[in-house]
Design a protein around this motif. Structure first.
Motif: not given
Ligand code: PEP
Ligand code: MN
Length: 338
Positions: A29-44
Protein backbone atom coordinates in the motif's frame (compact mmCIF):
# COMPACT_ATOMS: atom_id res chain seq x y z
CA UNK A 1 7.61 -4.22 6.54
CA UNK A 2 7.72 -0.51 5.85
CA UNK A 3 9.75 1.08 3.04
CA UNK A 4 10.39 4.81 3.39
CA UNK A 5 11.21 6.58 0.14
CA UNK A 6 13.35 9.67 -0.29
CA UNK A 7 11.71 13.08 -0.68
CA UNK A 8 10.39 13.95 -4.16
CA UNK A 9 10.48 10.45 -5.59
CA UNK A 10 9.47 10.34 -9.27
CA UNK A 11 6.38 8.39 -10.32
CA UNK A 12 8.49 6.17 -12.63
CA UNK A 13 10.84 5.20 -9.74
CA UNK A 14 7.84 4.52 -7.53
CA UNK A 15 6.34 2.21 -10.15
CA UNK A 16 9.68 0.44 -10.55
CA UNK A 17 9.98 -0.40 -6.86
CA UNK A 18 6.33 -1.45 -6.56
CA UNK A 19 6.78 -3.79 -9.51
CA UNK A 20 9.84 -5.27 -7.79
CA UNK A 21 7.93 -5.81 -4.52
CA UNK A 22 4.96 -7.40 -6.31
CA UNK A 23 7.18 -10.38 -7.14
CA UNK A 24 7.28 -11.27 -3.44
CA UNK A 25 3.54 -11.91 -3.32
CA UNK A 26 2.89 -9.37 -0.59
CA UNK A 27 0.33 -6.59 -0.78
CA UNK A 28 1.84 -3.13 -1.08
CA UNK A 29 0.00 0.00 0.00
CA UNK A 30 1.28 3.46 -0.90
CA UNK A 31 0.91 6.42 1.46
CA UNK A 32 1.95 9.79 0.02
CA UNK A 33 2.62 12.66 2.41
CA UNK A 34 3.65 16.20 1.48
CA UNK A 35 7.30 15.15 1.32
CA UNK A 36 7.62 11.49 2.13
CA UNK A 37 6.14 8.43 0.48
CA UNK A 38 5.81 5.25 2.51
CA UNK A 39 5.17 1.74 1.23
CA UNK A 40 3.54 -0.73 3.62
CA UNK A 41 4.13 -4.42 2.86
CA UNK A 42 1.63 -6.83 4.34
CA UNK A 43 1.71 -10.63 4.11
CA UNK A 44 4.51 -13.14 4.45
CA UNK A 45 7.61 -10.96 4.30
CA UNK A 46 10.04 -13.61 5.57
CA UNK A 47 11.66 -14.01 2.15
CA UNK A 48 11.75 -10.29 1.33
CA UNK A 49 15.37 -9.18 0.99
CA UNK A 50 15.73 -5.92 2.94
CA UNK A 51 19.16 -5.17 1.51
CA UNK A 52 17.94 -5.57 -2.06
CA UNK A 53 15.24 -2.97 -1.34
CA UNK A 54 17.79 -0.65 0.25
CA UNK A 55 19.83 -0.89 -2.94
CA UNK A 56 17.15 1.14 -4.80
CA UNK A 57 18.48 4.69 -4.87
CA UNK A 58 15.06 6.14 -3.97
CA UNK A 59 14.85 4.17 -0.71
CA UNK A 60 15.60 6.11 2.46
CA UNK A 61 15.07 3.26 4.94
CA UNK A 62 13.47 -0.17 5.40
CA UNK A 63 11.96 -1.29 8.68
CA UNK A 64 10.92 -4.81 9.50
CA UNK A 65 7.84 -5.02 11.68
CA UNK A 66 7.33 -8.77 11.61
CA UNK A 67 10.14 -11.10 12.72
CA UNK A 68 12.06 -12.75 9.84
CA UNK A 69 11.45 -16.24 11.27
CA UNK A 70 8.20 -18.02 10.58
CA UNK A 71 8.27 -21.70 11.59
CA UNK A 72 9.85 -20.85 14.96
CA UNK A 73 7.54 -17.87 15.56
CA UNK A 74 5.03 -18.11 18.38
CA UNK A 75 2.69 -15.74 16.55
CA UNK A 76 2.01 -18.39 13.93
CA UNK A 77 2.21 -21.39 16.30
CA UNK A 78 0.89 -20.30 19.69
CA UNK A 79 0.90 -23.82 21.14
CA UNK A 80 4.20 -24.84 22.74
CA UNK A 81 6.19 -27.50 20.89
CA UNK A 82 6.68 -30.66 22.89
CA UNK A 83 9.72 -32.61 21.73
CA UNK A 84 9.31 -36.33 22.36
CA UNK A 85 12.54 -38.28 22.84
CA UNK A 86 11.49 -41.91 23.03
CA UNK A 87 8.65 -41.03 25.40
CA UNK A 88 10.62 -38.41 27.35
CA UNK A 89 8.94 -35.10 26.64
CA UNK A 90 10.43 -31.66 26.84
CA UNK A 91 8.53 -28.37 26.49
CA UNK A 92 4.89 -27.44 27.06
CA UNK A 93 5.17 -28.00 30.81
CA UNK A 94 7.50 -31.00 30.58
CA UNK A 95 10.84 -30.44 32.32
CA UNK A 96 13.94 -32.65 31.90
CA UNK A 97 17.53 -32.67 33.09
CA UNK A 98 20.29 -33.89 30.77
CA UNK A 99 23.53 -34.80 32.55
CA UNK A 100 26.84 -36.44 31.84
CA UNK A 101 30.47 -35.71 31.15
CA UNK A 102 31.77 -33.11 28.74
CA UNK A 103 33.47 -35.90 26.80
CA UNK A 104 33.13 -39.64 26.68
CA UNK A 105 36.53 -40.92 27.83
CA UNK A 106 36.15 -44.62 28.55
CA UNK A 107 33.52 -47.32 29.00
CA UNK A 108 34.00 -47.31 32.75
CA UNK A 109 33.65 -43.52 32.98
CA UNK A 110 30.52 -43.14 30.87
CA UNK A 111 28.72 -46.06 32.47
CA UNK A 112 29.56 -44.97 36.00
CA UNK A 113 28.42 -41.40 35.32
CA UNK A 114 25.29 -42.52 33.43
CA UNK A 115 24.18 -44.78 36.28
CA UNK A 116 24.86 -42.09 38.85
CA UNK A 117 23.01 -39.27 37.09
CA UNK A 118 20.07 -41.56 36.41
CA UNK A 119 19.86 -42.49 40.08
CA UNK A 120 19.77 -38.77 40.92
CA UNK A 121 16.89 -38.10 38.53
CA UNK A 122 18.43 -37.10 35.17
CA UNK A 123 16.34 -38.44 32.31
CA UNK A 124 18.75 -37.97 29.39
CA UNK A 125 22.48 -38.50 29.21
CA UNK A 126 25.04 -36.23 27.56
CA UNK A 127 28.59 -36.97 26.44
CA UNK A 128 30.74 -35.47 23.70
CA UNK A 129 32.24 -37.86 21.17
CA UNK A 130 33.21 -35.35 18.46
CA UNK A 131 34.65 -32.45 20.46
CA UNK A 132 35.07 -28.87 19.22
CA UNK A 133 38.32 -27.85 20.96
CA UNK A 134 40.01 -24.49 20.63
CA UNK A 135 43.40 -26.19 20.37
CA UNK A 136 44.08 -28.89 17.78
CA UNK A 137 46.46 -30.44 20.33
CA UNK A 138 43.73 -30.90 22.97
CA UNK A 139 41.73 -34.13 23.33
CA UNK A 140 39.45 -34.30 20.29
CA UNK A 141 37.04 -36.91 21.62
CA UNK A 142 36.76 -40.64 20.92
CA UNK A 143 34.68 -39.80 17.83
CA UNK A 144 32.66 -42.75 16.45
CA UNK A 145 34.04 -44.94 19.26
CA UNK A 146 32.61 -42.45 21.76
CA UNK A 147 29.14 -42.85 20.25
CA UNK A 148 29.46 -46.64 20.60
CA UNK A 149 30.22 -46.19 24.31
CA UNK A 150 27.23 -43.86 24.72
CA UNK A 151 25.05 -46.53 23.12
CA UNK A 152 26.46 -49.06 25.52
CA UNK A 153 25.57 -46.77 28.44
CA UNK A 154 22.10 -46.33 26.95
CA UNK A 155 21.68 -50.11 26.75
CA UNK A 156 22.62 -50.41 30.42
CA UNK A 157 20.57 -47.52 31.78
CA UNK A 158 17.78 -47.02 29.24
CA UNK A 159 18.62 -43.31 29.08
CA UNK A 160 18.42 -41.62 25.66
CA UNK A 161 21.66 -39.95 24.55
CA UNK A 162 22.53 -36.41 23.49
CA UNK A 163 25.78 -35.83 21.64
CA UNK A 164 27.30 -33.15 19.44
CA UNK A 165 27.74 -33.26 15.67
CA UNK A 166 30.44 -31.13 14.04
CA UNK A 167 30.11 -32.10 10.40
CA UNK A 168 27.28 -33.36 8.20
CA UNK A 169 29.76 -35.95 6.92
CA UNK A 170 29.51 -37.63 10.35
CA UNK A 171 25.72 -38.08 10.19
CA UNK A 172 25.95 -41.85 9.50
CA UNK A 173 27.56 -42.27 12.95
CA UNK A 174 24.48 -40.63 14.54
CA UNK A 175 21.94 -43.23 13.35
CA UNK A 176 21.17 -44.44 16.87
CA UNK A 177 21.72 -41.16 18.70
CA UNK A 178 18.49 -39.81 20.23
CA UNK A 179 19.21 -36.06 20.22
CA UNK A 180 21.82 -34.39 18.01
CA UNK A 181 23.48 -31.39 19.61
CA UNK A 182 24.66 -28.46 17.51
CA UNK A 183 27.29 -26.69 19.56
CA UNK A 184 27.79 -22.97 19.99
CA UNK A 185 30.59 -22.93 17.43
CA UNK A 186 28.34 -24.41 14.75
CA UNK A 187 25.16 -22.44 15.40
CA UNK A 188 25.63 -20.66 12.09
CA UNK A 189 27.02 -23.57 10.10
CA UNK A 190 24.12 -23.23 7.70
CA UNK A 191 24.97 -26.23 5.52
CA UNK A 192 25.02 -28.44 8.63
CA UNK A 193 21.70 -26.96 9.79
CA UNK A 194 20.14 -27.66 6.39
CA UNK A 195 21.25 -31.30 6.53
CA UNK A 196 19.80 -31.65 10.04
CA UNK A 197 16.54 -30.19 8.78
CA UNK A 198 16.24 -33.06 6.32
CA UNK A 199 16.28 -35.75 9.00
CA UNK A 200 13.87 -36.14 11.89
CA UNK A 201 15.95 -36.60 15.04
CA UNK A 202 15.46 -33.87 17.66
CA UNK A 203 18.13 -31.16 17.57
CA UNK A 204 19.56 -29.41 20.63
CA UNK A 205 20.61 -26.07 19.19
CA UNK A 206 23.00 -24.14 21.40
CA UNK A 207 23.31 -20.38 21.20
CA UNK A 208 26.43 -19.13 19.40
CA UNK A 209 29.23 -17.51 21.39
CA UNK A 210 28.26 -14.02 20.29
CA UNK A 211 24.89 -14.36 18.61
CA UNK A 212 21.70 -12.42 19.13
CA UNK A 213 18.44 -14.14 19.99
CA UNK A 214 17.13 -13.32 16.52
CA UNK A 215 20.17 -14.91 14.82
CA UNK A 216 19.69 -17.97 17.01
CA UNK A 217 16.03 -18.23 16.02
CA UNK A 218 17.01 -17.87 12.36
CA UNK A 219 19.31 -20.89 12.84
CA UNK A 220 16.37 -22.82 14.30
CA UNK A 221 14.42 -21.67 11.25
CA UNK A 222 17.05 -23.27 8.95
CA UNK A 223 16.40 -26.64 10.59
CA UNK A 224 12.63 -26.21 10.66
CA UNK A 225 12.40 -24.95 7.08
CA UNK A 226 13.82 -28.31 6.00
CA UNK A 227 10.95 -30.12 7.71
CA UNK A 228 12.41 -31.00 11.12
CA UNK A 229 10.27 -29.25 13.73
CA UNK A 230 11.95 -30.94 16.73
CA UNK A 231 14.27 -28.19 17.86
CA UNK A 232 15.25 -27.50 21.48
CA UNK A 233 17.08 -24.21 22.14
CA UNK A 234 19.90 -24.13 24.68
CA UNK A 235 21.21 -20.94 26.30
CA UNK A 236 24.85 -21.59 27.25
CA UNK A 237 26.17 -18.13 27.97
CA UNK A 238 27.52 -15.48 25.65
CA UNK A 239 30.79 -13.58 25.31
CA UNK A 240 30.85 -10.30 27.21
CA UNK A 241 33.52 -8.10 28.80
CA UNK A 242 33.18 -10.10 32.03
CA UNK A 243 36.08 -12.41 32.87
CA UNK A 244 34.94 -13.76 36.26
CA UNK A 245 32.97 -16.48 34.48
CA UNK A 246 33.74 -18.40 31.28
CA UNK A 247 30.72 -16.78 29.60
CA UNK A 248 27.85 -14.61 30.81
CA UNK A 249 24.65 -16.57 31.35
CA UNK A 250 21.91 -14.62 29.60
CA UNK A 251 18.90 -15.77 31.57
CA UNK A 252 16.82 -13.00 30.04
CA UNK A 253 17.07 -14.99 26.81
CA UNK A 254 14.82 -17.62 28.40
CA UNK A 255 12.16 -14.99 29.10
CA UNK A 256 12.50 -13.41 25.66
CA UNK A 257 12.33 -16.78 23.91
CA UNK A 258 9.22 -17.78 25.84
CA UNK A 259 7.54 -14.76 24.28
CA UNK A 260 8.94 -15.14 20.76
CA UNK A 261 8.93 -18.88 20.11
CA UNK A 262 6.98 -22.04 20.85
CA UNK A 263 10.17 -24.14 20.96
CA UNK A 264 11.42 -25.58 24.27
CA UNK A 265 14.28 -23.67 25.90
CA UNK A 266 16.86 -25.24 28.19
CA UNK A 267 19.88 -23.80 30.02
CA UNK A 268 23.48 -25.02 30.28
CA UNK A 269 24.92 -23.52 33.48
CA UNK A 270 28.16 -25.51 33.08
CA UNK A 271 29.47 -23.85 29.91
CA UNK A 272 27.83 -20.57 30.90
CA UNK A 273 29.94 -20.22 34.05
CA UNK A 274 32.86 -22.64 33.68
CA UNK A 275 33.07 -22.87 37.47
CA UNK A 276 31.66 -25.75 39.47
CA UNK A 277 30.33 -23.80 42.44
CA UNK A 278 28.22 -21.54 40.21
CA UNK A 279 26.41 -24.41 38.52
CA UNK A 280 23.91 -25.10 41.30
CA UNK A 281 22.67 -21.54 41.96
CA UNK A 282 22.32 -20.83 38.26
CA UNK A 283 20.51 -24.11 37.66
CA UNK A 284 17.96 -23.07 40.25
CA UNK A 285 17.75 -19.58 38.74
CA UNK A 286 17.18 -21.07 35.27
CA UNK A 287 14.29 -23.13 36.57
CA UNK A 288 12.83 -20.03 38.21
CA UNK A 289 13.20 -18.16 34.91
CA UNK A 290 10.99 -20.76 33.24
CA UNK A 291 13.49 -23.02 31.46
CA UNK A 292 12.09 -26.33 30.16
CA UNK A 293 15.21 -28.17 31.21
CA UNK A 294 18.90 -28.10 32.03
CA UNK A 295 22.04 -29.70 30.63
CA UNK A 296 24.72 -30.18 33.27
CA UNK A 297 28.24 -31.58 33.07
CA UNK A 298 29.01 -34.35 35.58
CA UNK A 299 32.28 -36.29 35.83
CA UNK A 300 33.23 -39.14 38.16
CA UNK A 301 36.70 -37.63 38.57
CA UNK A 302 36.68 -33.95 37.55
CA UNK A 303 40.37 -33.47 38.39
CA UNK A 304 41.31 -36.02 35.76
CA UNK A 305 38.70 -35.01 33.16
CA UNK A 306 40.09 -34.68 29.63
CA UNK A 307 37.85 -31.68 29.04
CA UNK A 308 36.01 -29.13 31.24
CA UNK A 309 36.95 -30.60 34.62
CA UNK A 310 36.69 -27.22 36.44
CA UNK A 311 32.99 -26.91 35.61
CA UNK A 312 32.04 -30.56 36.16
CA UNK A 313 30.05 -31.64 39.20
CA UNK A 314 30.89 -34.91 40.89
CA UNK A 315 28.00 -37.39 41.00
CA UNK A 316 27.54 -36.53 44.70
CA UNK A 317 27.39 -32.79 43.96
CA UNK A 318 24.97 -33.47 41.13
CA UNK A 319 22.75 -35.44 43.48
CA UNK A 320 22.48 -32.48 45.88
CA UNK A 321 21.98 -30.01 43.03
CA UNK A 322 19.33 -32.21 41.44
CA UNK A 323 17.31 -32.29 44.66
CA UNK A 324 17.27 -28.47 44.74
CA UNK A 325 16.43 -28.27 41.03
CA UNK A 326 13.45 -30.56 41.51
CA UNK A 327 12.34 -28.62 44.57
CA UNK A 328 12.41 -25.37 42.63
CA UNK A 329 10.62 -26.99 39.72
CA UNK A 330 7.91 -28.25 42.03
CA UNK A 331 7.57 -24.80 43.57
CA UNK A 332 7.25 -23.28 40.09
CA UNK A 333 4.60 -25.81 39.07
CA UNK A 334 2.54 -25.57 42.21
CA UNK A 335 2.93 -21.94 43.22
CA UNK A 336 3.96 -19.91 40.18
CA UNK A 337 2.46 -21.36 37.02
CA UNK A 338 -1.21 -20.94 37.78
C1 PEP B 1 29.44 -29.05 24.98
O1 PEP B 1 28.24 -29.09 25.31
O2 PEP B 1 30.23 -29.95 25.25
C2 PEP B 1 29.96 -27.87 24.27
C3 PEP B 1 31.07 -27.90 23.56
O3 PEP B 1 29.20 -26.79 24.47
P1 PEP B 1 29.16 -25.37 23.71
O4 PEP B 1 28.95 -25.69 22.26
O5 PEP B 1 28.00 -24.69 24.36
O6 PEP B 1 30.47 -24.71 23.98
MN1 MN C 1 32.12 -29.17 27.94
Amino acid sequence: MVVILKDGVKESSLMEIIEYLDAYNVSVSVTKGTHTTILGLVGDTSSVDQDAIRAFSVVEDVKRIQEPYKAANKKFHPEPTVVDIGGIKIGGGNFQVIAGPCSVESEEQIIEVAQAVKASGATLMRGGAFKPRTSPYAFQGLRAGGIDLLLEAKARTGMPIVTEIMSAAHLPFFDEVDVIQVGARNMQNFELLKMLGKQDKPILLKRGLANTIEEWLMSAEYIMAGGNKNVILCERGIRTFETATRNTLDLSAVTVLKEKTHLPVIVDPSHATGIVQYVEPLSIAAVAAGADGLIIEVHNNPQKALCDGPQSLTPAQFDTTMKKILKMRKFMETEMMN
